[in-house]
Write a protein that holds these residues in place. Structure first.
Motif, short mmCIF file in Angstrom:
data_model
loop_
_atom_site.label_atom_id
_atom_site.label_comp_id
_atom_site.label_asym_id
_atom_site.label_seq_id
_atom_site.Cartn_x
_atom_site.Cartn_y
_atom_site.Cartn_z
N GLN A 68 13.17 -22.46 62.44
CA GLN A 68 12.58 -22.47 61.10
C GLN A 68 11.20 -21.82 61.12
O GLN A 68 10.84 -21.06 60.22
CB GLN A 68 12.50 -23.90 60.55
CG GLN A 68 13.86 -24.54 60.30
CD GLN A 68 14.79 -23.65 59.47
OE1 GLN A 68 14.47 -23.28 58.36
NE2 GLN A 68 15.94 -23.32 60.03
N ASN A 69 10.42 -22.08 62.17
CA ASN A 69 9.11 -21.46 62.30
C ASN A 69 9.22 -19.95 62.52
O ASN A 69 8.40 -19.19 62.00
CB ASN A 69 8.32 -22.11 63.45
CG ASN A 69 7.82 -23.48 63.09
OD1 ASN A 69 7.47 -23.74 61.94
ND2 ASN A 69 7.79 -24.36 64.07
N LYS A 71 11.55 -18.08 61.30
CA LYS A 71 11.86 -17.55 59.96
C LYS A 71 10.59 -17.42 59.13
O LYS A 71 10.34 -16.38 58.52
CB LYS A 71 12.83 -18.47 59.22
CG LYS A 71 14.25 -18.37 59.63
CD LYS A 71 15.11 -19.32 58.78
CE LYS A 71 16.53 -19.37 59.22
NZ LYS A 71 17.33 -20.29 58.40
N GLU A 72 9.80 -18.49 59.11
CA GLU A 72 8.57 -18.50 58.31
C GLU A 72 7.60 -17.41 58.75
O GLU A 72 6.92 -16.81 57.92
CB GLU A 72 7.88 -19.86 58.42
CG GLU A 72 8.60 -20.97 57.70
CD GLU A 72 8.00 -22.35 57.97
OE1 GLU A 72 6.85 -22.43 58.46
OE2 GLU A 72 8.69 -23.35 57.69
N LYS A 73 7.54 -17.15 60.05
CA LYS A 73 6.61 -16.16 60.58
C LYS A 73 7.21 -14.76 60.61
O LYS A 73 6.57 -13.82 61.02
CB LYS A 73 6.14 -16.59 61.97
CG LYS A 73 5.28 -17.85 61.90
CD LYS A 73 4.80 -18.26 63.25
CE LYS A 73 3.94 -19.49 63.28
NZ LYS A 73 3.71 -20.25 62.11
#
Length: 120
Positions: A68-69, A71-73
């Motif tokens: 998820q991190n 994806k966010e970055k």
């Protein structure tokens, strides 16, 4: 900052290696480095993790949370199409990620262009 390539080819049975590789990629990104992730061979299974707690390393975090991190970055992820296809995956594996299927030539290209190559 420098360009860092993190190459993960281990399968999910090696949960410490897999989660450590992603944790290191995220740390490099947090520190301002240009990070590329290359998931080859059994490492393609990483993108199929669908829930928290499915794969958790010892002191290296939760695979789903790391994903998820990433994806966010908006971390760039390369996946050899042959590795994915041989393991029963199609383009739906890449959905939601800044990812694409590539050939092994891309690993060589990214390795040569990177200041650091880390393998797990």
């Amino acid at each position: 900052m420098s360009k860092v390539l993190v190459h993960i080819h281990s399968d999910l049975n090696f949960k410490n290696k897999v989660t450590l590789g992603l944790m290191v990629a995220l740390a490099a990104k947090k520190n301002g480095h240009d990070v590329t992730l290359f998931l080859a061979a059994d490492g393609v299974h990483i993108l199929n993790c669908k829930s928290i707690g499915e794969v958790v390393g010892q002191g290296t975090g939760d695979l789903y949370e790391h994903l998820q991190n990433l994806k966010e970055k908006n971390v760039k992820i390369f996946v050899p199409g042959m590795s994915a296809k041989a393991r029963g995956y199609d383009t739906s594996l890449l959905q939601g990620y800044n990812a694409e299927f590539v050939t092994p030539d891309k690993l060589i290209e990214e390795s040569v262009q990177s200041e650091s190559v880390l393998c797990y």
